[in-house]
Design an enzyme around this catalytic site. Structure first.
Site, PDB file in Angstrom:
ATOM      1  N   GLU A 269       0.841  -1.212   0.000  1.00 37.56           N
ATOM      2  CA  GLU A 269       0.000   0.000   0.000  1.00 37.56           C
ATOM      3  C   GLU A 269       0.864   1.246   0.000  1.00 37.56           C
ATOM      4  O   GLU A 269       0.881   2.009   0.972  1.00 37.56           O
ATOM      5  CB  GLU A 269      -0.857   0.024   1.271  1.00 37.56           C
ATOM      6  CG  GLU A 269      -1.762  -1.158   1.463  1.00 37.56           C
ATOM      7  CD  GLU A 269      -2.254  -1.277   2.902  1.00 37.56           C
ATOM      8  OE1 GLU A 269      -1.759  -0.561   3.793  1.00 37.56           O
ATOM      9  OE2 GLU A 269      -3.152  -2.097   3.118  1.00 37.56           O
ATOM     10  N   GLY A 271       1.940   4.982  -0.568  1.00 37.85           N
ATOM     11  CA  GLY A 271       1.355   6.306  -0.804  1.00 37.85           C
ATOM     12  C   GLY A 271       2.463   7.225  -1.282  1.00 37.85           C
ATOM     13  O   GLY A 271       2.588   7.543  -2.453  1.00 37.85           O
ATOM     14  N   CYS A 338       0.555  33.373  11.375  1.00 37.76           N
ATOM     15  CA  CYS A 338       0.951  34.229  12.493  1.00 37.76           C
ATOM     16  C   CYS A 338       1.469  33.420  13.683  1.00 37.76           C
ATOM     17  O   CYS A 338       0.915  33.481  14.787  1.00 37.76           O
ATOM     18  CB  CYS A 338      -0.198  35.127  12.885  1.00 37.76           C
ATOM     19  SG  CYS A 338      -0.443  36.373  11.626  1.00 37.76           S
TER      20      CYS A 338
HETATM   21  N1  LLP Z   1      -0.801   1.719   4.820  1.00 38.91           N
HETATM   22  C1  LLP Z   1      -1.009   2.037   6.113  1.00 38.91           C
HETATM   23  C2  LLP Z   1      -1.663   1.070   6.978  1.00 38.91           C
HETATM   24  C3  LLP Z   1      -0.575   3.279   6.619  1.00 38.91           C
HETATM   25  O1  LLP Z   1      -0.762   3.574   7.903  1.00 38.91           O
HETATM   26  C4  LLP Z   1       0.047   4.195   5.746  1.00 38.91           C
HETATM   27  C5  LLP Z   1       0.464   5.512   6.206  1.00 38.91           C
HETATM   28  C6  LLP Z   1       0.236   3.825   4.399  1.00 38.91           C
HETATM   29  C7  LLP Z   1      -0.200   2.568   3.967  1.00 38.91           C
HETATM   30  C8  LLP Z   1       0.917   4.723   3.409  1.00 38.91           C
HETATM   31  O2  LLP Z   1       2.167   5.074   3.856  1.00 38.91           O
HETATM   32  P1  LLP Z   1       3.205   5.790   2.865  1.00 38.91           P
HETATM   33  O3  LLP Z   1       3.559   4.775   1.828  1.00 38.91           O
HETATM   34  O4  LLP Z   1       2.517   6.953   2.274  1.00 38.91           O
HETATM   35  O5  LLP Z   1       4.330   6.176   3.737  1.00 38.91           O
HETATM   36  N2  LLP Z   1       1.641  12.302   7.420  1.00 38.91           N
HETATM   37  C9  LLP Z   1       2.905  11.608   7.476  1.00 38.91           C
HETATM   38  C10 LLP Z   1       2.787  10.176   7.018  1.00 38.91           C
HETATM   39  C11 LLP Z   1       1.756   9.380   7.745  1.00 38.91           C
HETATM   40  C12 LLP Z   1       1.631   7.977   7.228  1.00 38.91           C
HETATM   41  C13 LLP Z   1       0.430   7.317   7.783  1.00 38.91           C
HETATM   42  N3  LLP Z   1       0.220   5.978   7.343  1.00 38.91           N
HETATM   43  C14 LLP Z   1       3.917  12.359   6.627  1.00 38.91           C
HETATM   44  O6  LLP Z   1       3.613  13.446   6.136  1.00 38.91           O
HETATM   45  O7  LLP Z   1       5.028  11.887   6.454  1.00 38.91           O
END
Ligand code: LLP
Length: 411
Positions: A269, A271, A338
């Site tokens: 998965e 992202g 701000c």
């Molecule tokens: N699958 C699960 C179960 C997850 O919890 C996450 C991300 C993903 C897939 C996707 O993860 P990725 O491949 O995008 O790293 N806001 C934070 C990242 C939070 C990730 C949360 N879970 C940032 O800006 O780095």
């Protein structure tokens, strides 16, 4: 974004043209870069039945989601709204996995109604699921195997070590007891790979631990390794070689399937790996000032539009698209919120003056999707460049958007 003959471009459109056409601040996403990353992700896998489920929490623009559907991905979702968006753009329910955490069971019931794959991450909802559906609806369980990970001190990494995620391994006997009590059909095992894993070898060791656990479940159709694969953002930090990881996992997973007695699917998965480096936030320097010993570049954006530097200390490469070859000087790049609102402190950038276009790179993942209207400012436009065409895929908020749900009472 690439630099060609001293001009920053997204495919054939220059940053300047985008800024003139759509105004700043603007998020721009490059379909070619998404495709390149997806291809690279798939490259190492030759034998296994790999399913890439795009974790759309990273970037929930429906045009991007639709583009990824066209490239043959499934979808990883964490809320009913994400599921709805996925269905709207054409994903089949069976290609969508719902991986929420700490949600009320009613959300899971709604997701079952929508026909998507359910991933359960706590014993409480597992028991409720068993009581309600027995073996009628297959489900995946999310485990927290606490496998060894390389350490790194920044917040994005230790985030994954919090223990609220998944069902702890010491509860596996309870899972099995519930499975037989309610005659449940557990057809998938999920672990979130986590961005702290940076070498294929460590990943493979973790995977082997997961295979051992998987042997305890007889009705599996897939193993889901989650997301969290880092992408190179230009900060010099090590990232995992996904092609090498693919090659090694291909072999190990094939061997595991032989032992298991059935060819299972292998899910991921990602992202940020798919969309992180495909996106940039284009801003304009609106104020140059010196305070104390610091030279400030003030841009028409802020942490309400890209929170990662302030929230996680995350690094985003910054370029001055108006003066790519200027002599380097040390600047602190700030937004207009701000309160302290740094994008970068003491960063070497080409000489910058008011009116210059300042671009924050690697902003495709968790950029717009974490944006807010704090300070009552409008969220940026989003532009998606596909086959050389720059399309507006989200309008800028306006004042009506900001006050839409407010109810002004007579006080
Ligand atoms: N699958 C699960 C179960 C997850 O919890 C996450 C991300 C993903 C897939 C996707 O993860 P990725 O491949 O995008 O790293 N806001 C934070 C990242 C939070 C990730 C949360 N879970 C940032 O800006 O780095």
């Amino acid at each position: 974004m690439k630099l060609e003959n001293n001009v920053y471009k997204i495919q054939d459109t220059t940053v300047k043209e985008l800024a003139e056409k759509f105004g700043t601040p603007l998020y721009v996403y490059d379909a070619e870069v998404i495709k390149e990353h997806l291809d690279r992700f798939r490259q190492g896998f030759n034998s296994v039945d790999l399913k890439v489920k795009y974790a759309c929490k990273a970037l929930t623009n429906m045009s991007v989601m639709k583009y990824l559907l066209k490239q043959g991905t499934g979808l990883d979702t964490v809320s009913l709204s994400e599921i709805q968006m996925g269905l709207t753009v054409g994903y089949q329910p069976s290609d969508i996995v719902f991986t929420p955490n700490c949600v009320d069971f009613s959300e899971i019931e709604e997701a079952v109604e929508l026909g998507v794959k359910i991933n359960i991450e706590n014993l409480s909802n597992l028991e409720k699921f068993g009581k309600k559906y027995g073996g009628a609806v297959p489900l995946c369980i999310r485990l927290n195997p606490q496998i060894a990970a390389q350490s790194n001190t920044d917040k994005v990494d230790w985030w994954h070590k919090q223990s609220k995620f998944g069902i702890s391994l010491d509860q596996i006997e309870t899972v099995k007891a519930l499975e037989s009590k309610y005659d449940m059909h557990i057809d998938g095992i999920h672990i979130h790979s986590s961005s702290v894993i940076m070498s294929p070898e460590i990943f493979i060791n973790g995977a082997k631990a997961v295979f051992d656990i998987a042997m305890q479940f007889e009705k599996l159709d897939f193993i889901d390794f989650g997301g969290g694969i880092k992408v190179d953002v230009g900060d010099g930090n090590e990232v995992i070689d996904v092609v090498e990881l693919g090659k090694q996992l291909d072999v190990e997973f094939t061997a595991f399937c032989e032992k298991y007695g059935r060819r299972l699917q292998l899910w991921f998965e990602p992202g940020r790996f798919l969309v992180g480096n495909a996106g940039s936030l284009i801003t304009t320097c609106v104020v140059r000032k010196r305070n104390g010993g610091s030279e400030f570049v003030g841009v028409d954006s802020g942490f309400n539009q890209l929170i990662r530097p302030m929230m996680y200390g995350a690094y985003h490469e910054i370029v001055n698209a108006s003066n790519p070859n200027g002599a380097k000087e040390k600047y602190t790049v700030v937004g207009n919120i701000c309160e302290i609102d740094n994008f970068a402190v003491d960063r070497m950038l080409p000489e910058t003056k008011e009116g210059d276009l300042i671009v924050l790179k690697s902003a495709g993942a968790y950029g717009y999707s974490m944006a807010s209207n704090y300070n009552s400012r409008f969220r940026p436009v989003e532009v998606f460049v596909v086959d050389g065409q720059a399309h507006l895929v989200r309008k800028r908020d306006n004042y009506e958007d900001l006050v839409r749900n407010q109810i002004l009472i007579d006080v």
